[in-house]
Design a protein around this motif. Sequence first.
Motif: not given
Length: 264
Positions: A101, A151, A154-163
């Motif tokens: 983001p 990190t 943003v654990q609730t957002d799988a995509y952002v968390s993986s990035q």
Amino acid sequence: MHLYNLLFEVPIIASWILCTVFFLCMSGIIVVIIRLQRRNSTSPRSSALSHTLISGLLVPIGLNMAFMASDVWKENEKGQAATEAEAGAVSDALRVLKFLPPEINADLRARLQAYVNAAVDDEWPSMNRDQVSERTEAALDVLTIHTARITSEVQTDAYVSSQMKLLNDYLIQVRKSRDERLNVATYHINPQKWLVLLILLSVCMYVIYDIHYHTRPELRKAVVLISLSFASISFLILVNDRPFTGSSIIEPTHLRQIQKTAFR
């Protein structure tokens, strides 16, 4: 040791000249000392024995120089690899940031830029003085802490968390590469190795004198040729010693390129 450090600040061609002059002078002094010591000697000289000795000397001389050169070039390659790995990890981190983001991208990108600027503009000159840049250390710490904080947020957002996890992996690579670079920056040839080289030169000159003592022109040629051989190899070892110090350092070429292009 301070006098030795000054050798890294002179231009490369001047280093070669200094090495040549030093070994020629050393050889000349050794020959004069041998001549004075043998002036009153009446014992016969064995040319055959001297020829055998000079052949045998090639082994310890070659081994000593090979060990010195191997250590120096190995450290030089490690420093170059660490520098390139650091720049590669920074480039990969920037690639990941593009897919995050905008607010996260802007924040971490600015902190990553601060680290790159500090590494290029402050840490490289610091390594030249055998020092570590606190500014660079602080910039990397701040970047790592903020990345870890984001990190966790943003654990609730799988995509952002993986990035973000991928970004953390690249920052770990940056830190490891920097640590390796700093370790290489403190390396230098042990003074005992240079002392052994001078001892071997002295022994070599003694044998050369025994072989050519009766023919001055041949003696002068042999002394000059042996001195040039020692000087040339010592010059190659010297210019690669202390990879991040002096006029022939490993430059942060890729980091500078990232600094100029990615952070415009």
